[in-house]
Design a protein around this motif. Sequence first.
Motif, short mmCIF file in Angstrom:
data_model
loop_
_atom_site.label_atom_id
_atom_site.label_comp_id
_atom_site.label_asym_id
_atom_site.label_seq_id
_atom_site.Cartn_x
_atom_site.Cartn_y
_atom_site.Cartn_z
N ASN A 251 31.28 -59.82 28.00
CA ASN A 251 29.62 -60.36 27.62
C ASN A 251 28.36 -59.99 27.71
OD1 ASN A 251 31.59 -62.93 27.53
ND2 ASN A 251 30.57 -63.99 29.81
N LEU A 252 28.49 -58.55 28.31
CA LEU A 252 27.28 -57.79 27.96
C LEU A 252 27.13 -56.37 26.77
CD1 LEU A 252 27.60 -56.20 31.27
CD2 LEU A 252 26.26 -57.51 31.10
N PRO A 253 26.34 -56.36 26.96
CA PRO A 253 25.75 -55.55 25.10
C PRO A 253 26.44 -54.40 25.60
CG PRO A 253 23.99 -55.41 26.36
CD PRO A 253 25.19 -56.21 27.05
N PRO A 254 26.69 -53.10 24.13
CA PRO A 254 26.43 -51.72 24.60
C PRO A 254 25.44 -51.58 24.62
CG PRO A 254 27.26 -53.34 22.66
CD PRO A 254 26.73 -54.03 22.91
N VAL A 255 25.62 -50.33 25.40
CA VAL A 255 24.23 -49.38 26.89
C VAL A 255 23.77 -49.18 25.42
CG1 VAL A 255 23.37 -47.88 27.79
CG2 VAL A 255 25.47 -49.53 28.43
N ASN A 256 22.60 -49.37 25.66
CA ASN A 256 21.46 -48.66 24.03
C ASN A 256 20.59 -48.47 25.03
OD1 ASN A 256 19.59 -48.24 22.11
ND2 ASN A 256 19.89 -50.21 21.01
N ALA A 257 19.73 -47.32 25.11
CA ALA A 257 19.01 -46.56 25.83
C ALA A 257 17.86 -46.93 25.41
CB ALA A 257 18.96 -44.80 26.72
N ARG A 258 17.33 -46.83 23.79
CA ARG A 258 15.89 -47.22 23.46
C ARG A 258 16.26 -48.49 22.94
NH1 ARG A 258 14.01 -42.52 22.48
NH2 ARG A 258 14.77 -40.66 23.02
N ALA A 259 16.62 -49.45 23.69
CA ALA A 259 16.82 -51.26 23.43
C ALA A 259 15.33 -51.22 23.06
CB ALA A 259 17.60 -51.35 23.68
N THR A 260 14.73 -52.83 23.29
CA THR A 260 13.71 -53.12 23.35
C THR A 260 13.53 -54.16 24.58
OG1 THR A 260 14.34 -54.72 22.15
CG2 THR A 260 13.14 -52.95 21.07
N SER A 261 14.91 -54.48 25.07
CA SER A 261 14.41 -55.41 26.07
C SER A 261 15.63 -54.94 27.63
CB SER A 261 14.15 -56.58 26.13
OG SER A 261 15.92 -57.23 25.71
N MET A 262 15.88 -55.31 28.84
CA MET A 262 17.14 -55.19 29.38
C MET A 262 18.32 -55.67 28.86
SD MET A 262 18.69 -55.41 31.79
CE MET A 262 18.07 -56.98 32.78
N LYS A 263 18.11 -57.18 28.76
CA LYS A 263 19.25 -57.80 28.44
C LYS A 263 19.57 -56.87 26.79
CE LYS A 263 19.92 -62.61 27.65
NZ LYS A 263 19.16 -64.16 27.41
N ALA A 264 18.77 -56.75 26.39
CA ALA A 264 19.49 -56.32 24.44
C ALA A 264 20.24 -55.32 24.44
CB ALA A 264 18.39 -56.34 24.06
N GLY A 265 19.78 -54.44 25.76
CA GLY A 265 20.16 -52.08 25.93
C GLY A 265 20.91 -52.54 26.84
N PHE A 266 20.60 -53.05 27.64
CA PHE A 266 22.03 -52.99 29.61
C PHE A 266 22.29 -54.20 29.66
CE2 PHE A 266 17.90 -50.04 28.68
CZ PHE A 266 18.28 -49.26 28.55
N GLY A 267 22.09 -55.46 29.43
CA GLY A 267 22.63 -56.61 30.51
C GLY A 267 22.32 -56.80 31.57
N THR A 268 21.99 -55.30 32.33
CA THR A 268 21.53 -55.75 33.55
C THR A 268 21.05 -54.60 34.49
OG1 THR A 268 23.63 -54.75 34.27
CG2 THR A 268 24.40 -56.93 34.57
N MET A 269 20.10 -54.98 35.36
CA MET A 269 19.36 -53.58 36.23
C MET A 269 20.65 -52.77 36.74
SD MET A 269 16.09 -53.98 36.69
CE MET A 269 16.03 -52.78 37.48
N GLU A 270 21.45 -52.63 37.39
CA GLU A 270 22.86 -51.86 37.69
C GLU A 270 22.73 -51.31 36.28
OE1 GLU A 270 22.79 -55.08 38.29
OE2 GLU A 270 22.32 -55.18 40.49
N ARG A 271 23.53 -51.54 35.51
CA ARG A 271 23.60 -50.54 34.01
C ARG A 271 22.80 -49.79 34.29
NH1 ARG A 271 26.33 -54.07 29.47
NH2 ARG A 271 27.86 -52.10 28.68
#
Length: 356
Positions: free
Chosen positions: A32-52
Amino acid sequence: MTVRTCAAAAAILASAGCGASSTEPTSTDTKNLPPVNARATSMKAGFGTMERLAETAKREGQLNVIGLPREWVGFGEIIDTFADKYGLKVVELEPGASSRRELDAAAALKPDVFDLTMDVAVSGADRFAPYKVQGWQDVPDDVKEPSGAWYAAYGGYMSIGYDPRAVKPPASFADLVNPGYRVALDGDPLRSAAAFDGVMAASMRSGVPEPEQGVALFGKLKQAGRLTDPSRANTIVAWDHLNAARSAHGPETWKVTIPRDAPLGGYHVQAINEAAPHPAAARLWQEFLFSDEGQNLLQKGFARPARGEAMLMKGTLDTEQAAKLPKTPGPPVLMTIPQADAAKAYLKREWTKSVG
């Protein structure tokens, strides 16, 4: 930006910040997590969790910061804590750089993040990568750019620090012209933002800056031979976190007051370099600064955390440290950018003639 004396602006001081508290994603289901995007506009949109986010940043291996003196609002401890917590190397570029210098040097030095005065952030917003931290809703609307280009992390009041063994407690800036006060600004107001704001605090009349009044006061001190440098002063006009830190080291030899008639406030805002070489580390740094831990560390450095009010409501603010901050006379006044621009133009014309 307009002059504010509302609850939102008061966020700087008592225990700043307003709005609902944020929550972190709790799902660990990677499906249920998004693909990793290091230049995302939010943690939720680019990583999903703080761990990622932390894992992505650790792979980058480094964070470049600029303009962060280690003694300024406790940034030394903040940087070391961040580095140890996430296993990242933090490169400290030009710690003494001014806000304007941070942006001017960005192409050559390649910082990942900026710590800026608000006027410089407003003028340079097109150079930042929008990113909304998880604590976004806790930051007052008046001190953040709607898209997430920049947002206040901490603030403070302009204050008067003084040696109580040498002078009486000043009730106002006007008292500084009385015999006995040897006064210093925190630099040259034509070059230093802190010194400029000191002159502006002395110029306040009914919540409005009148730069000619501030220049006149320091002109009188100069003529009397009582405008000096900090090493020889018994009275220093500076941000309250600087005077409070000095007082903490010697409470019997240094006191701090914020004059009731001049509650000039200011914020420092954070931004991510659009060309950040370590984009995930930059986003992790912002999440750390705006976390409860990061905000409490800023307060430990005698700054007033932007999320302070929300944290107080949640019971996560360090109230023992909050009680050590200088007492405030009420909500702060923030200068508008047009007011600041007009005042800078006036000082450019008159400071050298009147003060030297």
